[in-house]
Design an enzyme around this catalytic site. Sequence first.
Site, PDB file in Angstrom:
ATOM      1  CG  HIS A 139      -2.101  -0.830   1.149  1.00  0.00           C
ATOM      2  ND1 HIS A 139      -3.116  -0.598   0.252  1.00  0.00           N
ATOM      3  CD2 HIS A 139      -2.474  -1.935   1.847  1.00  0.00           C
ATOM      4  CE1 HIS A 139      -4.055  -1.509   0.399  1.00  0.00           C
ATOM      5  NE2 HIS A 139      -3.696  -2.349   1.359  1.00  0.00           N
ATOM      6  CB  CYS A 208      -1.713   2.907  -5.342  1.00  0.00           C
ATOM      7  SG  CYS A 208      -2.594   1.339  -5.334  1.00  0.00           S
ATOM      8  NE  ARG A 217      -1.651  -0.892  -9.055  1.00  0.00           N
ATOM      9  CZ  ARG A 217      -2.867  -0.395  -8.968  1.00  0.00           C
ATOM     10  NH1 ARG A 217      -3.044   0.926  -9.020  1.00  0.00           N
ATOM     11  NH2 ARG A 217      -3.912  -1.193  -8.854  1.00  0.00           N
TER      12      ARG A 217
END
Length: 240
Positions: A139, A208, A217
């Site tokens: 993340h 991300c 990305r």
Amino acid sequence: MSVRLIVRTFSELCITVGALIILFVVYVLFWTGVKAAGATEGQIDGLQDRWARGAVSAPAPAVSPSSSPTTDAPASTAPAPAAYPDGKAFAMLYIPRLGKGWEWPILENTKVRTLQKGLGHYRGTASLGATGNFAVAGHRRTYGDPFKDFPKLRPGDAVIVTDGTTWFTYRIDKKPYRTVPSDTGVIDPVPRKSGFDGPGRYLTLTTCDPEWGSSHRLIAWAHLDETRPVTDGRPAAFHS
């Protein structure tokens, strides 16, 4: 209905909506971090306990897939990539550039629930230290913000991974590359757009972009620079 009642009803609705927004923001910014901290600590403690007992999560033996009876495609002659135990932590990853205390467990697979506990190894990519591409996702924000500072990565930065028996030091080859989620070639055995021109022992990190979105990305590629037994102590890259 009087104007006063309409105004009061609208005001109460605004207050309710505002409270819900605040609760959501608190959940995203604070509570997911609390949950991630507990889950991550549990994964790290479990890993260290297994390693202290001499248990290391090695990949399962590779098996060549057979062709399906419902397809005319020939069977592959190449062995399938080895797989670690699904959903389990098997290694620790450190990036000194991202902070002295930056350390995260790597678990097998990149499912939503898995990435709430740490980083995830893309199933089907190479095992740690092996020829091919050891690819890992994490993340950018929420659940501990592991890759919040991903854009700070620079060529030459160390990415250090251990499976409890060996230290693997990879070196970043270029600044993070921005692409779209459908660009799966970035985790190929020889990743596209990486600049690598043949088989090698590579590592790919993905997260991300933008920071609070997922439309794109960010990718960082690295090559294996050094290995050493954990009994020889930490690599010098921790201090470089």
